[in-house]
Design a protein around this motif. Sequence first.
Motif, mmCIF file in Angstrom:
data_model
loop_
_atom_site.group_PDB
_atom_site.id
_atom_site.type_symbol
_atom_site.label_atom_id
_atom_site.label_comp_id
_atom_site.label_asym_id
_atom_site.label_seq_id
_atom_site.Cartn_x
_atom_site.Cartn_y
_atom_site.Cartn_z
ATOM 1 N N ALA A 203 0.866 -1.181 0.000
ATOM 2 C CA ALA A 203 0.000 0.000 0.000
ATOM 3 C C ALA A 203 0.901 1.228 0.000
ATOM 4 C CB ALA A 203 -0.913 0.009 1.215
ATOM 5 N N ILE A 204 0.594 2.175 -0.874
ATOM 6 C CA ILE A 204 1.327 3.439 -0.923
ATOM 7 C C ILE A 204 0.467 4.501 -0.259
ATOM 8 C CG2 ILE A 204 2.345 5.207 -2.408
ATOM 9 C CD1 ILE A 204 2.818 3.053 -4.501
ATOM 10 N N ILE A 205 1.021 5.166 0.757
ATOM 11 C CA ILE A 205 0.295 6.216 1.464
ATOM 12 C C ILE A 205 0.881 7.570 1.098
ATOM 13 C CG2 ILE A 205 1.713 5.966 3.565
ATOM 14 C CD1 ILE A 205 -0.839 6.696 5.175
ATOM 15 N N ARG A 206 0.001 8.507 0.838
ATOM 16 C CA ARG A 206 0.421 9.873 0.499
ATOM 17 C C ARG A 206 -0.507 10.841 1.208
ATOM 18 N NH1 ARG A 206 0.571 12.926 -5.418
ATOM 19 N NH2 ARG A 206 1.393 14.872 -4.581
ATOM 20 N N GLU A 207 0.070 11.698 2.049
ATOM 21 C CA GLU A 207 -0.687 12.734 2.756
ATOM 22 C C GLU A 207 -1.931 12.164 3.435
ATOM 23 O OE1 GLU A 207 -1.314 15.658 -0.262
ATOM 24 O OE2 GLU A 207 0.775 16.301 -0.272
ATOM 25 N N GLY A 208 -1.736 11.028 4.128
ATOM 26 C CA GLY A 208 -2.813 10.452 4.917
ATOM 27 C C GLY A 208 -3.840 9.661 4.139
ATOM 28 N N ARG A 209 -3.561 9.401 2.870
ATOM 29 C CA ARG A 209 -4.496 8.615 2.043
ATOM 30 C C ARG A 209 -3.747 7.474 1.359
ATOM 31 N NH1 ARG A 209 -9.334 11.274 1.200
ATOM 32 N NH2 ARG A 209 -9.315 13.502 1.730
ATOM 33 N N ILE A 210 -4.411 6.330 1.248
ATOM 34 C CA ILE A 210 -3.862 5.219 0.462
ATOM 35 C C ILE A 210 -4.144 5.506 -1.007
ATOM 36 C CG2 ILE A 210 -3.941 2.738 0.004
ATOM 37 C CD1 ILE A 210 -2.878 3.338 2.773
ATOM 38 N N VAL A 211 -3.075 5.652 -1.801
ATOM 39 C CA VAL A 211 -3.264 5.992 -3.214
ATOM 40 C C VAL A 211 -3.235 4.762 -4.115
ATOM 41 C CG1 VAL A 211 -2.455 8.374 -3.022
ATOM 42 C CG2 VAL A 211 -0.795 6.558 -3.450
ATOM 43 N N GLU A 212 -2.722 3.659 -3.608
ATOM 44 C CA GLU A 212 -2.709 2.417 -4.407
ATOM 45 C C GLU A 212 -2.440 1.235 -3.492
ATOM 46 O OE1 GLU A 212 -2.946 0.314 -8.143
ATOM 47 O OE2 GLU A 212 -3.301 2.413 -7.691
ATOM 48 N N THR A 213 -3.126 0.133 -3.729
ATOM 49 C CA THR A 213 -2.870 -1.114 -2.999
ATOM 50 C C THR A 213 -2.892 -2.259 -4.000
ATOM 51 O OG1 THR A 213 -4.078 -0.249 -1.084
ATOM 52 C CG2 THR A 213 -3.603 -2.591 -1.074
ATOM 53 N N GLY A 214 -1.952 -3.179 -3.851
ATOM 54 C CA GLY A 214 -1.967 -4.355 -4.716
ATOM 55 C C GLY A 214 -0.622 -5.054 -4.724
ATOM 56 N N THR A 215 -0.528 -6.103 -5.538
ATOM 57 C CA THR A 215 0.764 -6.760 -5.716
ATOM 58 C C THR A 215 1.623 -5.879 -6.609
ATOM 59 O OG1 THR A 215 0.114 -7.943 -7.717
ATOM 60 C CG2 THR A 215 -0.352 -9.033 -5.604
ATOM 61 N N LEU A 216 2.932 -6.121 -6.576
ATOM 62 C CA LEU A 216 3.829 -5.348 -7.432
ATOM 63 C C LEU A 216 3.484 -5.573 -8.899
ATOM 64 C CD1 LEU A 216 6.139 -3.391 -7.409
ATOM 65 C CD2 LEU A 216 7.728 -5.306 -7.372
ATOM 66 N N ALA A 217 3.128 -6.820 -9.246
ATOM 67 C CA ALA A 217 2.757 -7.133 -10.630
ATOM 68 C C ALA A 217 1.530 -6.324 -11.051
ATOM 69 C CB ALA A 217 2.490 -8.618 -10.782
ATOM 70 N N GLU A 218 0.544 -6.199 -10.145
ATOM 71 C CA GLU A 218 -0.662 -5.426 -10.464
ATOM 72 C C GLU A 218 -0.356 -3.946 -10.617
ATOM 73 O OE1 GLU A 218 -3.886 -8.242 -8.069
ATOM 74 O OE2 GLU A 218 -2.982 -6.512 -7.086
ATOM 75 N N MET A 219 0.589 -3.466 -9.827
ATOM 76 C CA MET A 219 0.916 -2.045 -9.864
ATOM 77 C C MET A 219 1.771 -1.668 -11.067
ATOM 78 S SD MET A 219 1.798 -1.070 -5.971
ATOM 79 C CE MET A 219 0.523 -0.770 -4.762
ATOM 80 N N THR A 281 17.624 -4.741 -24.751
ATOM 81 C CA THR A 281 17.614 -4.935 -23.304
ATOM 82 C C THR A 281 16.392 -4.227 -22.734
ATOM 83 O OG1 THR A 281 20.023 -4.871 -23.285
ATOM 84 C CG2 THR A 281 18.932 -4.640 -21.166
ATOM 85 N N THR A 282 15.588 -4.946 -21.975
ATOM 86 C CA THR A 282 14.432 -4.319 -21.327
ATOM 87 C C THR A 282 14.604 -4.405 -19.812
ATOM 88 O OG1 THR A 282 13.143 -6.363 -21.299
ATOM 89 C CG2 THR A 282 12.876 -4.940 -23.214
ATOM 90 N N THR A 283 14.217 -3.352 -19.125
ATOM 91 C CA THR A 283 14.292 -3.301 -17.668
ATOM 92 C C THR A 283 12.899 -3.041 -17.123
ATOM 93 O OG1 THR A 283 16.491 -2.327 -17.874
ATOM 94 C CG2 THR A 283 15.446 -2.211 -15.703
ATOM 95 N N PRO A 284 12.336 -3.994 -16.368
ATOM 96 C CA PRO A 284 10.982 -3.788 -15.852
ATOM 97 C C PRO A 284 10.957 -2.652 -14.840
ATOM 98 C CG PRO A 284 11.944 -5.770 -14.909
ATOM 99 C CD PRO A 284 12.897 -5.294 -15.961
ATOM 100 N N PRO A 285 9.815 -2.009 -14.681
ATOM 101 C CA PRO A 285 9.735 -0.899 -13.731
ATOM 102 C C PRO A 285 9.942 -1.383 -12.302
ATOM 103 C CG PRO A 285 7.555 -1.513 -14.529
ATOM 104 C CD PRO A 285 8.545 -2.264 -15.359
ATOM 105 N N THR A 286 10.553 -0.556 -11.492
ATOM 106 C CA THR A 286 10.773 -0.892 -10.090
ATOM 107 C C THR A 286 9.713 -0.213 -9.233
ATOM 108 O OG1 THR A 286 12.159 1.026 -9.684
ATOM 109 C CG2 THR A 286 13.264 -0.966 -10.490
ATOM 110 N N LEU A 287 9.667 -0.638 -7.993
ATOM 111 C CA LEU A 287 8.773 -0.009 -7.032
ATOM 112 C C LEU A 287 9.116 1.477 -6.894
ATOM 113 C CD1 LEU A 287 6.497 -0.595 -5.080
ATOM 114 C CD2 LEU A 287 8.170 -1.248 -3.386
ATOM 115 N N GLU A 288 10.399 1.788 -7.020
ATOM 116 C CA GLU A 288 10.823 3.184 -6.914
ATOM 117 C C GLU A 288 10.197 4.031 -8.017
ATOM 118 O OE1 GLU A 288 14.428 5.683 -5.270
ATOM 119 O OE2 GLU A 288 14.640 3.530 -5.504
ATOM 120 N N ASP A 289 10.150 3.486 -9.237
ATOM 121 C CA ASP A 289 9.505 4.202 -10.341
ATOM 122 C C ASP A 289 8.055 4.509 -9.993
ATOM 123 O OD1 ASP A 289 11.812 3.883 -11.882
ATOM 124 O OD2 ASP A 289 11.098 2.005 -12.746
#
Length: 305
Positions: A203-219, A281-289
């Motif tokens: 779950a990613i929280i921003r300013e007191g709100r959950i902005v996204e929840t899910g598996t990394l694959a879903e995100m 060469t392909t690089t999948p997105p990271t959680l940081e992205d």
Amino acid sequence: MADEPVLKITHLQKRFGKFNALADIDFEVGPGEVFGFIGPNGAGKSTTIRVLLGILRATSGHALIFGQDVWRESVAIHKRLAYVPGDVYLWPNLSGGEIIDLFLKLNGGQHTAKTDALIDKFELDPRKKARTYSKGNRQKVALIAAFSTDADFYIFDEPTSGLDPLNEQTFQNEVLALKQQGKSVLLSSHILSEVEKMCDRIAIIREGRIVETGTLAEMRHLTRTTVDVQTQEALTDLATLPGVHGVTARHGKNHVSLAVDADQLSVVMQYLTQRQLLTLTTTPPTLEDLFMRYYTADEPHDDGK
């Protein structure tokens, strides 16, 4: 009952005067799940955890652990809970070993061979007085006590701050061992690589709100794959394709790097293949992205990029 969530948070809000620290929080942690709770300092992670621990009373909404209300039934909940804060304060005149034993005794546990093994793994000198410990060694004391405890739910709030990379790896191994035992873990962190390695869902929280929840694959559908490619034929119209961003010339003829939206990846790959691929060469997105996407999306200087 076995599939009941260990933690269930519904419309949780916490206000301090006019300041809304938690606006409307919803998420749950299932049995045997390692759940990542990420966001920068001040986003509401620690406030949420203090509510879960029964330290703060929610302004509205509900939080249940083991089906029990976190405020009214905190004593019963704590008997099955292990918690490590981000900054551990210890009794300065006790040794690390004495404090570990005290923590275990307070939780109804005792020093075992597993405790000794953890002391070795984390490379802690348990004979030294706590007042001589660095921040990292204070963290180790709390982590060793927590991992020695046979709890049903483990809450870690920025637990590896102050640890060196080897001890971070030890922490990750121990969390994965808990998962294999069917234990549930809530990991609050801003170290994205740590979350990425261990967590089933995030779950990613921003300013007191959950902005996204899910598996990394879903995100990952929300962000872009990086592609480095060289072809025999020119890539003159590549930048005009839908979902293609930031085409940059590299060294050598027809050699470029670019970013591609996930839903356009197959179309772009087909285009590149038709230009006779030499290297790709392909690089999948990271959680940081993904994380940075949420924290820059609404910035006024972002210019819509």
